[in-house]
Design a protein around this motif. Structure first.
Motif, short mmCIF file in Angstrom:
data_model
loop_
_atom_site.label_atom_id
_atom_site.label_comp_id
_atom_site.label_asym_id
_atom_site.label_seq_id
_atom_site.Cartn_x
_atom_site.Cartn_y
_atom_site.Cartn_z
N LEU A 102 0.85 -1.20 0.00
CA LEU A 102 0.00 0.00 0.00
C LEU A 102 0.88 1.25 0.00
N LYS A 103 0.59 2.18 -0.90
CA LYS A 103 1.40 3.40 -1.01
C LYS A 103 1.21 4.28 0.22
N GLU A 104 2.23 5.06 0.50
CA GLU A 104 2.19 5.95 1.65
C GLU A 104 1.08 6.99 1.48
N GLY A 105 0.32 7.21 2.53
CA GLY A 105 -0.78 8.16 2.48
C GLY A 105 -2.10 7.57 2.03
N ARG A 106 -2.10 6.32 1.52
CA ARG A 106 -3.35 5.66 1.10
C ARG A 106 -3.88 4.79 2.24
N THR A 107 -5.16 4.47 2.20
CA THR A 107 -5.79 3.64 3.24
C THR A 107 -6.66 2.58 2.57
N VAL A 108 -6.93 1.52 3.34
CA VAL A 108 -7.83 0.45 2.92
C VAL A 108 -9.03 0.46 3.85
N TRP A 109 -10.21 0.66 3.29
CA TRP A 109 -11.43 0.73 4.09
C TRP A 109 -11.89 -0.66 4.50
N PRO A 110 -12.66 -0.76 5.56
CA PRO A 110 -13.17 -2.06 5.98
C PRO A 110 -13.90 -2.75 4.83
N GLY A 111 -13.67 -4.05 4.70
CA GLY A 111 -14.30 -4.81 3.62
C GLY A 111 -13.49 -6.05 3.30
N GLU A 112 -13.81 -6.67 2.18
CA GLU A 112 -13.16 -7.89 1.71
C GLU A 112 -12.45 -7.61 0.40
N TYR A 113 -11.19 -8.10 0.28
CA TYR A 113 -10.36 -7.83 -0.90
C TYR A 113 -9.65 -9.10 -1.31
N VAL A 114 -9.39 -9.21 -2.64
CA VAL A 114 -8.70 -10.37 -3.20
C VAL A 114 -7.44 -9.90 -3.91
N PHE A 115 -6.31 -10.57 -3.63
CA PHE A 115 -5.05 -10.33 -4.32
C PHE A 115 -4.66 -11.63 -5.00
N ALA A 116 -4.52 -11.61 -6.33
CA ALA A 116 -4.36 -12.84 -7.10
C ALA A 116 -3.09 -12.79 -7.94
N GLY A 117 -2.33 -13.91 -7.92
CA GLY A 117 -1.18 -14.09 -8.79
C GLY A 117 -1.47 -15.15 -9.83
N GLN A 118 -1.18 -14.87 -11.09
CA GLN A 118 -1.47 -15.78 -12.18
C GLN A 118 -0.16 -16.33 -12.75
N TYR A 119 -0.17 -17.60 -13.18
CA TYR A 119 1.06 -18.21 -13.67
C TYR A 119 0.73 -19.38 -14.59
N ASP A 120 1.65 -19.62 -15.52
CA ASP A 120 1.56 -20.78 -16.41
C ASP A 120 2.37 -21.93 -15.82
N HIS A 121 2.03 -23.13 -16.21
CA HIS A 121 2.77 -24.31 -15.77
C HIS A 121 2.65 -25.40 -16.81
N THR A 122 3.40 -26.48 -16.63
CA THR A 122 3.34 -27.57 -17.60
C THR A 122 1.97 -28.24 -17.57
N ARG A 123 1.73 -29.01 -18.59
CA ARG A 123 0.41 -29.63 -18.72
C ARG A 123 0.11 -30.57 -17.57
N GLY A 124 -1.12 -30.50 -17.11
CA GLY A 124 -1.55 -31.36 -16.02
C GLY A 124 -1.84 -30.54 -14.77
N GLY A 125 -2.48 -31.17 -13.82
CA GLY A 125 -2.81 -30.49 -12.58
C GLY A 125 -1.56 -30.19 -11.76
N ARG A 126 -1.50 -29.05 -11.13
CA ARG A 126 -0.35 -28.65 -10.32
C ARG A 126 -0.72 -28.69 -8.85
N ASP A 127 0.19 -29.21 -8.04
CA ASP A 127 -0.03 -29.30 -6.60
C ASP A 127 0.46 -28.01 -5.94
N ALA A 128 -0.43 -27.30 -5.21
CA ALA A 128 -0.11 -26.02 -4.58
C ALA A 128 0.24 -26.17 -3.11
N LYS A 129 0.64 -27.38 -2.66
CA LYS A 129 0.87 -27.60 -1.23
C LYS A 129 2.06 -26.81 -0.70
N ASP A 130 3.01 -26.43 -1.57
CA ASP A 130 4.18 -25.67 -1.13
C ASP A 130 3.99 -24.15 -1.22
N ASP A 131 2.86 -23.71 -1.72
CA ASP A 131 2.61 -22.26 -1.85
C ASP A 131 2.16 -21.68 -0.52
#
Length: 287
Positions: free
Chosen positions: A225-254
């Motif tokens: 969050l930049k200096e001087g900015r605020t986050v109001w009460p509520g619900e927010y989502v922060f998402a990271g997107q990525y490619d991977h090799t074919r097949g299902g990926r296990d996210a247990k180490d994330d």
């Protein structure tokens, strides 16, 4: 203050502009002069002189008119010319060398560091090292013990719209109080050929600085969050997107970690993502 020379010049100009020759009267006099010889009855011996005398009068009147017009034009031209020339040519030269070397040397030095420290961080998020503010905020915050700390709550999950070649990890936070600082860090293990494919957040984009880097075998997404900015009460989502090799990926180490300031107190939460085995077990239980 006007000098006598200026008054004389102005008087000549006014006289030249006010003068208007009476052309009709002059022509009438010329015509009378030409017609005076034949109309008057003169002795026979002077019959040959009137034509010459009449032409002399015409020439004299014409010369007089030309002289008057020439004098008026000359007076007008001289008055106009004298007005166009500046009275004191030195007045425009005197105020020329006023800049001082001190002023020119101070001007570039003082403003240069001020704007560079205030605005370039927003314009160049990639060049500014965000790990420095993250480290300071994390050091000041208490160690995270779980997914909930006071007014702050968090959760990590793999987006259901992920597929065999692409995935998205979501960090969801909820706050019941206004946040004056906030840092969200998402760490995706670089397994199965993981490469960054972008990122987004439901909070206003201009309020956060985003960096994506590879560190210690993880693809790390960090929102600060930049200096001087605020986050109001509520619900927010922060998402990271990525490619991977074919097949299902296990996210247990994330993993993810969140630090924030609410009502002047430091808050910290952390969590991980469900592994592929746990997802399979939940699917079997549902069936």
């Amino acid at each position: 203050m006007r000098t006598p020379h200026d008054e004389l010049r102005a008087g000549l100009r006014e006289a030249a502009e006010a003068y208007e020759p009476d052309r009709a009267r002059i022509l009438a006099r010329v015509e009378r002069g030409m017609a005076a010889g034949p109309e008057e009855k003169r002795p026979r011996r002077r019959a040959t002189r009137p034509p010459l005398l009449g032409w002399a009068r015409v020439a004299g009147a014409t010369a007089a008119v030309s002289g008057i017009l020439a004098m008026g034009g000359y007076a007008l031209a001289s008055a106009v010319k004298s007005d166009e020339t500046p009275a004191d040519p030195t007045v425009s030269v005197s105020p020329l060398p006023t800049p001082s070397p001190d002023a020119t040397s101070r001007a570039p030095v003082q403003p240069a560091p001020e704007p560079s420290g205030g605005n370039t961080q927003d314009d160049k998020p990639s060049s500014t090292p965000t790990p420095t503010p993250e480290a300071s905020n994390t050091a000041a915050a208490p160690a995270a013990k779980g997914t909930e700390d006071g007014p702050l709550w968090s959760d990590g999950s793999v987006d259901p719209h992920s597929n065999d070649f692409w995935a998205q990890s979501n960090v969801t936070i909820k706050t019941s109080e206004q946040l004056t600082t906030l840092t969200v860090e998402l760490k995706v293990a670089e397994t199965d050929g993981v490469t960054s494919a972008g990122a987004w957040r439901s909070a206003p984009e201009d309020d956060f600085e985003l960096t994506v880097a590879e560190r210690d075998g993880f693809l790390v997404y960090t929102w600060v969050l930049k200096e001087g900015r605020t986050v109001w009460p509520g619900e927010y989502v922060f998402a990271g997107q990525y490619d991977h090799t074919r097949g299902g990926r296990d996210a247990k180490d994330d993993t993810y970690a969140v630090t924030a300031t609410a009502a002047g107190e430091q808050r910290a939460v952390k969590g991980d993502f469900a592994g592929q085995d746990s997802n399979d077990e939940s699917d079997e239980g549902d069936s």
